[in-house]
Design an enzyme around this catalytic site. Sequence first.
Site, PDB file in Angstrom:
ATOM      1  N   ARG A  40     -11.915  -0.658  -5.260  1.00 44.53           N
ATOM      2  CA  ARG A  40     -10.487  -0.866  -5.550  1.00 44.53           C
ATOM      3  C   ARG A  40      -9.881   0.346  -6.258  1.00 44.53           C
ATOM      4  O   ARG A  40      -8.693   0.620  -6.120  1.00 44.53           O
ATOM      5  CB  ARG A  40     -10.316  -2.136  -6.406  1.00 44.53           C
ATOM      6  CG  ARG A  40      -8.856  -2.576  -6.585  1.00 44.53           C
ATOM      7  CD  ARG A  40      -8.778  -3.930  -7.284  1.00 44.53           C
ATOM      8  NE  ARG A  40      -7.412  -4.434  -7.418  1.00 44.53           N
ATOM      9  CZ  ARG A  40      -6.796  -4.634  -8.574  1.00 44.53           C
ATOM     10  NH1 ARG A  40      -7.421  -4.374  -9.720  1.00 44.53           N
ATOM     11  NH2 ARG A  40      -5.564  -5.085  -8.603  1.00 44.53           N
ATOM     12  N   ILE A  66      -0.167  -3.461  -6.465  1.00 43.61           N
ATOM     13  CA  ILE A  66      -1.420  -3.858  -5.828  1.00 43.61           C
ATOM     14  C   ILE A  66      -1.752  -5.206  -6.434  1.00 43.61           C
ATOM     15  O   ILE A  66      -1.762  -5.371  -7.659  1.00 43.61           O
ATOM     16  CB  ILE A  66      -2.546  -2.815  -6.044  1.00 43.61           C
ATOM     17  CG1 ILE A  66      -3.843  -3.258  -5.340  1.00 43.61           C
ATOM     18  CG2 ILE A  66      -2.802  -2.502  -7.500  1.00 43.61           C
ATOM     19  CD1 ILE A  66      -4.938  -2.188  -5.292  1.00 43.61           C
ATOM     20  N   SER A  67      -1.953  -6.213  -5.588  1.00 44.25           N
ATOM     21  CA  SER A  67      -2.114  -7.587  -6.069  1.00 44.25           C
ATOM     22  C   SER A  67      -3.356  -7.748  -6.939  1.00 44.25           C
ATOM     23  O   SER A  67      -4.337  -7.010  -6.814  1.00 44.25           O
ATOM     24  CB  SER A  67      -2.208  -8.568  -4.893  1.00 44.25           C
ATOM     25  OG  SER A  67      -0.980  -8.684  -4.237  1.00 44.25           O
ATOM     26  N   GLN A  68      -3.295  -8.750  -7.805  1.00 46.08           N
ATOM     27  CA  GLN A  68      -4.434  -9.158  -8.623  1.00 46.08           C
ATOM     28  C   GLN A  68      -5.600  -9.509  -7.686  1.00 46.08           C
ATOM     29  O   GLN A  68      -5.396 -10.173  -6.656  1.00 46.08           O
ATOM     30  CB  GLN A  68      -4.001 -10.392  -9.415  1.00 46.08           C
ATOM     31  CG  GLN A  68      -5.052 -11.010 -10.298  1.00 46.08           C
ATOM     32  CD  GLN A  68      -4.537 -12.288 -10.951  1.00 46.08           C
ATOM     33  OE1 GLN A  68      -3.392 -12.691 -10.756  1.00 46.08           O
ATOM     34  NE2 GLN A  68      -5.387 -12.923 -11.710  1.00 46.08           N
ATOM     35  N   PRO A  69      -6.825  -9.083  -8.000  1.00 46.68           N
ATOM     36  CA  PRO A  69      -7.961  -9.397  -7.123  1.00 46.68           C
ATOM     37  C   PRO A  69      -8.115 -10.898  -6.825  1.00 46.68           C
ATOM     38  O   PRO A  69      -8.427 -11.268  -5.691  1.00 46.68           O
ATOM     39  CB  PRO A  69      -9.164  -8.854  -7.902  1.00 46.68           C
ATOM     40  CG  PRO A  69      -8.597  -7.702  -8.671  1.00 46.68           C
ATOM     41  CD  PRO A  69      -7.221  -8.149  -9.076  1.00 46.68           C
TER      42      PRO A  69
END
Length: 218
Positions: A40, A66-69
Amino acid sequence: MLKLEDTYLHKGKRKALVRLLREKGIQSERVLDAIYQLPRHFFFDSALVSHAYEDKAFPIGEGQTISQPYTVAFQTELLEIKPGDKVLEIGTGSGYQGTILHILGAEVYTIEYQKKLYEGTKRFLKRLGIEMNLFYGDGSQGLQEYAPYDKILVTAGAPVVPNALIKQLKPGGILVIPVGDRSTQKMLKLTKKTNTQVIKEEFDSFAFVPLLGKDGWK
């Protein structure tokens, strides 16, 4: 230019992240393995790279994130990706979510509303050697030229479910989309049983950047 190095330290942080996602309820081992495989930190600006394995969203420019995992894993798990699935992603962003789909064996078509972000991500994915079909345009209208799709994923908060996306889904296909107001959205999973029957399931609340375009936020 950021050096693309994946060290033992990075892999250890990914392993810890996967453990956290499992504790939070992600069950698909295929999804968890894809998140473990993909560095990431490659998708981060050098100033934020030390935060890459925190379970948080981070800015990537042009008002996008960038979205939260956990969010990536949750949406991906709902999609039930099978190798060879033709998937349309609305909101390319950094390319991280699309690359997860690619690792899972999907044929990815992805569309980005922000021109600068589209151009930068296209260059970056080429550098990584990731092959997917990138487009610039209004994702709220889907991508009719390449329809129908087995799965459609929307990575921005929509005010409504755009009809165009339902139409571009194959019978038996799945659409995952966050729907609500500008601050909070409910995650919806829509399964298109036939051309006239769609089953809707509702999940937890999330907070996404707004979906822009004709059937998004103006």
